[in-house]
Design a protein around this motif. Sequence first.
Motif: not given
Length: 196
Positions: A38-42, A104-121, A171-177
């Motif tokens: 949650v902290r990383a996502a925020s 996803l406790p190892g989540l890197v905020p930039a990884d989520l941000a990048g995916v959300l930019r792609d998802a917006a399309r 290698r993205s943190s978004l894939r490593h649950d």
Amino acid sequence: MRGGRRWSVIVPLKPAATGKSRLGASEAIVRSLGLATVRAASRAAGVHEVVVVTADPVTAEAAVGMPGVRVVREVAPRGIRAAIASALATVPPGRPRAVLLGDLPGLVPADLAGVLRDAARHPRSYVADAAGTGTTLVTAAAGVAWRAAFGRASASRHRALGLRRIRVPLRSSLRHDVDTPAQLVRLARSSASATI
């Protein structure tokens, strides 16, 4: 929205006493994994708010104090589908939505941000886990009806529902649950090496 922070990201968290039974970890550790997610996502660019939905009162109280986090409390656990529906009902219809699993406790905020930019399309999309069979994130654009099928073999079911797979490097943190003790050990090792 100011600064492009548009997404509402929903994170369903099971009660720590019953969640992650395969992990074999203490209630405190299980809770900390969810709250780290949650902290990383925020902190991810593009995220307007993180909506935590949980029936765990201790988790709820911990999340309430986090910047950019809103809590939807369940009276009792009703399963992930019902939890997601409860949270979605509180999100304005004109906002893009994402559901991020809370392991996803190892989540890197930039990884989520990048995916959300792609998802917006895309109207709807998903991200597969490292094994390629599960799902860690599902998205829907503003005004698009929600569709999701979390659970066993969810990646193939999301594909069958017509969701677009976002190609994310392994290698993205978004894939490593974190579901197993071995994955928890790997996370601890990678966190330790990152601080050296």
